[in-house]
Design a protein around this motif. Structure first.
Motif, PDB file in Angstrom:
ATOM      1  N   ALA A 272       0.830  -1.251   0.103  1.00  0.00           N
ATOM      2  CA  ALA A 272       0.140   0.036  -0.013  1.00  0.00           C
ATOM      3  C   ALA A 272       0.696   1.356  -0.046  1.00  0.00           C
ATOM      4  CB  ALA A 272      -0.909   0.085   1.199  1.00  0.00           C
ATOM      5  N   ASP A 273       1.887   1.323   0.895  1.00  0.00           N
ATOM      6  CA  ASP A 273       2.618   2.639   0.897  1.00  0.00           C
ATOM      7  C   ASP A 273       3.555   2.830  -0.067  1.00  0.00           C
ATOM      8  OD1 ASP A 273       2.675   4.977   2.870  1.00  0.00           O
ATOM      9  OD2 ASP A 273       4.751   4.334   3.193  1.00  0.00           O
ATOM     10  N   THR A 274       4.252   1.535  -0.695  1.00  0.00           N
ATOM     11  CA  THR A 274       5.261   1.742  -1.648  1.00  0.00           C
ATOM     12  C   THR A 274       4.695   1.882  -3.017  1.00  0.00           C
ATOM     13  OG1 THR A 274       6.614   0.705  -0.070  1.00  0.00           O
ATOM     14  CG2 THR A 274       7.380   0.758  -2.504  1.00  0.00           C
ATOM     15  N   ILE A 280      -1.910   6.514  -6.041  1.00  0.00           N
ATOM     16  CA  ILE A 280      -3.024   7.295  -5.545  1.00  0.00           C
ATOM     17  C   ILE A 280      -2.819   8.839  -5.805  1.00  0.00           C
ATOM     18  CG2 ILE A 280      -4.363   8.236  -3.461  1.00  0.00           C
ATOM     19  CD1 ILE A 280      -4.045   5.191  -2.588  1.00  0.00           C
ATOM     20  N   ILE A 281      -1.516   9.147  -5.334  1.00  0.00           N
ATOM     21  CA  ILE A 281      -0.755  10.564  -5.554  1.00  0.00           C
ATOM     22  C   ILE A 281      -1.095  10.970  -7.019  1.00  0.00           C
ATOM     23  CG2 ILE A 281       0.912  12.149  -5.192  1.00  0.00           C
ATOM     24  CD1 ILE A 281       1.599  10.636  -2.587  1.00  0.00           C
ATOM     25  N   LYS A 282      -0.465  10.119  -7.804  1.00  0.00           N
ATOM     26  CA  LYS A 282      -0.750  10.425  -9.235  1.00  0.00           C
ATOM     27  C   LYS A 282      -2.040  10.743  -9.686  1.00  0.00           C
ATOM     28  CE  LYS A 282       1.364   9.216 -13.628  1.00  0.00           C
ATOM     29  NZ  LYS A 282       2.002   8.137 -14.631  1.00  0.00           N
ATOM     30  N   MET A 283      -2.957   9.931  -9.418  1.00  0.00           N
ATOM     31  CA  MET A 283      -4.382   9.979  -9.723  1.00  0.00           C
ATOM     32  C   MET A 283      -4.976  11.335  -9.160  1.00  0.00           C
ATOM     33  SD  MET A 283      -5.732   6.048  -9.352  1.00  0.00           S
ATOM     34  CE  MET A 283      -7.471   6.589  -9.739  1.00  0.00           C
ATOM     35  N   ILE A 284      -4.842  11.458  -7.931  1.00  0.00           N
ATOM     36  CA  ILE A 284      -5.240  12.611  -7.396  1.00  0.00           C
ATOM     37  C   ILE A 284      -4.764  13.962  -8.176  1.00  0.00           C
ATOM     38  CG2 ILE A 284      -5.306  14.242  -5.300  1.00  0.00           C
ATOM     39  CD1 ILE A 284      -5.366  11.917  -3.748  1.00  0.00           C
ATOM     40  N   LYS A 285      -3.454  13.840  -8.383  1.00  0.00           N
ATOM     41  CA  LYS A 285      -2.926  15.211  -9.087  1.00  0.00           C
ATOM     42  C   LYS A 285      -3.147  15.219 -10.701  1.00  0.00           C
ATOM     43  CE  LYS A 285       1.781  15.115 -10.089  1.00  0.00           C
ATOM     44  NZ  LYS A 285       2.994  15.011  -9.991  1.00  0.00           N
ATOM     45  N   GLU A 286      -3.366  14.200 -11.350  1.00  0.00           N
ATOM     46  CA  GLU A 286      -3.591  14.407 -12.687  1.00  0.00           C
ATOM     47  C   GLU A 286      -4.804  14.225 -13.152  1.00  0.00           C
ATOM     48  OE1 GLU A 286      -0.744  11.729 -14.769  1.00  0.00           O
ATOM     49  OE2 GLU A 286       1.118  12.600 -13.897  1.00  0.00           O
ATOM     50  N   GLN A 287      -5.561  13.384 -12.436  1.00  0.00           N
ATOM     51  CA  GLN A 287      -7.030  12.814 -12.850  1.00  0.00           C
ATOM     52  C   GLN A 287      -7.968  13.845 -12.207  1.00  0.00           C
ATOM     53  OE1 GLN A 287      -7.600   8.629 -13.461  1.00  0.00           O
ATOM     54  NE2 GLN A 287      -5.550   8.171 -14.119  1.00  0.00           N
ATOM     55  N   LEU A 288      -7.728  13.657 -10.777  1.00  0.00           N
ATOM     56  CA  LEU A 288      -8.829  14.440 -10.154  1.00  0.00           C
ATOM     57  C   LEU A 288      -8.865  15.865 -10.066  1.00  0.00           C
ATOM     58  CD1 LEU A 288     -11.297  14.216  -8.096  1.00  0.00           C
ATOM     59  CD2 LEU A 288      -9.318  13.885  -6.114  1.00  0.00           C
ATOM     60  N   LEU A 289      -7.509  16.597  -9.690  1.00  0.00           N
ATOM     61  CA  LEU A 289      -7.179  17.696  -9.511  1.00  0.00           C
ATOM     62  C   LEU A 289      -6.783  18.709 -10.619  1.00  0.00           C
ATOM     63  CD1 LEU A 289      -5.369  17.984  -6.066  1.00  0.00           C
ATOM     64  CD2 LEU A 289      -7.978  18.298  -6.531  1.00  0.00           C
ATOM     65  N   HIS A 290      -6.046  17.887 -11.786  1.00  0.00           N
ATOM     66  CA  HIS A 290      -5.718  18.263 -13.024  1.00  0.00           C
ATOM     67  C   HIS A 290      -4.586  19.381 -12.812  1.00  0.00           C
ATOM     68  CE1 HIS A 290      -8.690  15.766 -15.069  1.00  0.00           C
ATOM     69  NE2 HIS A 290      -9.492  16.280 -14.267  1.00  0.00           N
ATOM     70  N   VAL A 291      -3.795  19.337 -11.833  1.00  0.00           N
ATOM     71  CA  VAL A 291      -2.824  20.412 -11.553  1.00  0.00           C
ATOM     72  C   VAL A 291      -1.345  19.877 -12.035  1.00  0.00           C
ATOM     73  CG1 VAL A 291      -4.005  21.198  -9.795  1.00  0.00           C
ATOM     74  CG2 VAL A 291      -2.404  19.764  -9.181  1.00  0.00           C
ATOM     75  N   GLN A 292      -0.412  20.681 -12.253  1.00  0.00           N
ATOM     76  CA  GLN A 292       0.821  20.468 -12.470  1.00  0.00           C
ATOM     77  C   GLN A 292       1.563  21.439 -11.805  1.00  0.00           C
ATOM     78  OE1 GLN A 292       2.104  18.135 -14.609  1.00  0.00           O
ATOM     79  NE2 GLN A 292      -0.129  17.643 -15.510  1.00  0.00           N
TER      80      GLN A 292
END
Length: 342
Positions: A272-274, A280-292
């Motif tokens: 889970a952690d590794t 999860i972080i990548k999905m939140i950044k790119e797909q949910l928040l759409h921020v760079q």
């Protein structure tokens, strides 16, 4: 500088000094609240458009923050006391005997365990922890008070977030474009950090709570404890599963204890952690928040560690914010230096 400008500057300095003398005890809470408001600004705008009311949207955001931070702490404080009261000296003696037997062949660790894992030395600390948790749940200690202040200032910051952002942009001594980029980058970084922390803490706490509930433990309680402990990088989860495994060894036998330990290390710490957490972080950044964001994830990770070591629990918010501000200010300084050289 003419007299009028000098007079206004003096008045502004006096006002800042007076405000600091009054609000100094609440400065940390105010900064954290503003950063949280910046991190959740997009969600607040979405709720405002959907509900067609800024007041209702603010109320919803405050309730969400309360449920995510203060409600689990109160639950842990009140329910956790019951587990501490059930730990008699005989149970602690058996747990320590198991721990010493497991470490007797490990150099240095065996001497430390033999010296410090003694019931007479630990009982006073357990009583102190029990008293501390009881006060935390009933009378409110510093952390709970700070959290209440953060929530109160957060409500004001969310309701007036557009004014706050406009004021921050105006106060930064740089062209408006660069100032807006700096504030936007800090907000985007905080958005990724906050949502990633929340999702991973809930996810890992859920995994741990579900598993230990199979052995008769309070899954909700230990899931909440593990979720908060997972916020501490590297060793956070071990602070929960190691003593719980020893307790399970004493009360239930070696098989449940080994199962909890192996599950915690393999399923949560490794898988889970590794592996799952970066996804999860990548999905939140790119797909949910759409921020760079321009700051590397590893830098954010170390800024969280540095912030927590300096400011405690709220350092996980202050660390990335200060680091992002430093990077943005450095870029502006380099741009100005290049312009002056030309």
């Amino acid at each position: 500088m003419d007299r009028r400008t000098l007079f206004v500057l003096i008045l502004f300095s006096i006002a800042l000094w007076g405000a600091y003398s009054i609000y100094a005890p609440f400065l940390l809470s105010m900064v954290v609240a503003v950063l949280l408001a910046m991190a959740t600004s997009n969600l607040t705008r979405y709720l405002t458009r959907t509900l067609r009311s800024r007041k209702i949207a603010t109320l919803v955001m405050v309730l969400l923050l309360f449920l995510l931070i203060l409600a689990p702490i109160i639950y842990i404080a009140t329910t956790g006391v019951e587990y501490l009261t059930h730990l008699d000296q005989q149970t602690i003696r058996e747990i320590f005997a198991k721990a010493r037997s497991l470490t007797e062949n490990i150099p240095y660790v065996n001497h430390w365990a033999e010296e410090y894992l003694q019931v007479d030395k630990v009982i006073p600390y357990l009583k102190g922890i029990s008293l501390y948790i009881t006060k935390m749940g009933s009378k409110g200690l510093g952390f709970v008070k700070d959290t209440v202040m953060v929530i109160a200032f957060y409500a004001a910051a969310v309701y007036n977030q557009d004014r706050f952002i406009a004021t921050l942009v105006a106060l930064i001594p740089a062209p408006q474009r660069e100032s807006r980029e700096m504030v936007a980058e800090i907000a985007s970084t905080m958005e990724v950090v906050i949502y990633s922390i929340i999702v991973t803490a809930v996810f890992e706490g859920f995994l741990f709570g579900i598993f230990v509930s199979y052995f008769g433990f309070d899954g909700l309680l230990f899931g909440a404890i593990y979720g908060f402990a997972s916020l501490v990088p590297v060793v956070g989860g071990a602070l929960v599963w190691v003593p719980l495994s020893l307790y399970a060894w004493s009360e239930l036998g070696p098989q449940p204890a080994l199962a909890i330990a192996i599950y915690s290390v393999v399923m949560i710490s490794i898988i889970a952690d590794t592996f799952i957490k970066p996804i999860i972080i990548k999905m939140i950044k790119e797909q949910l928040l759409h921020v760079q964001i321009r700051i590397n994830e590893l830098v954010i990770f170390f800024s969280i560690i540095a912030g927590m070591s300096t400011y405690g629990f709220w350092g996980m918010i202050l660390g990335p914010a200060i680091t992002t501000f430093l990077f943005a200010a450095t870029r502006i300084y380099l741009v100005y230096s290049s312009a002056l050289e030309e």
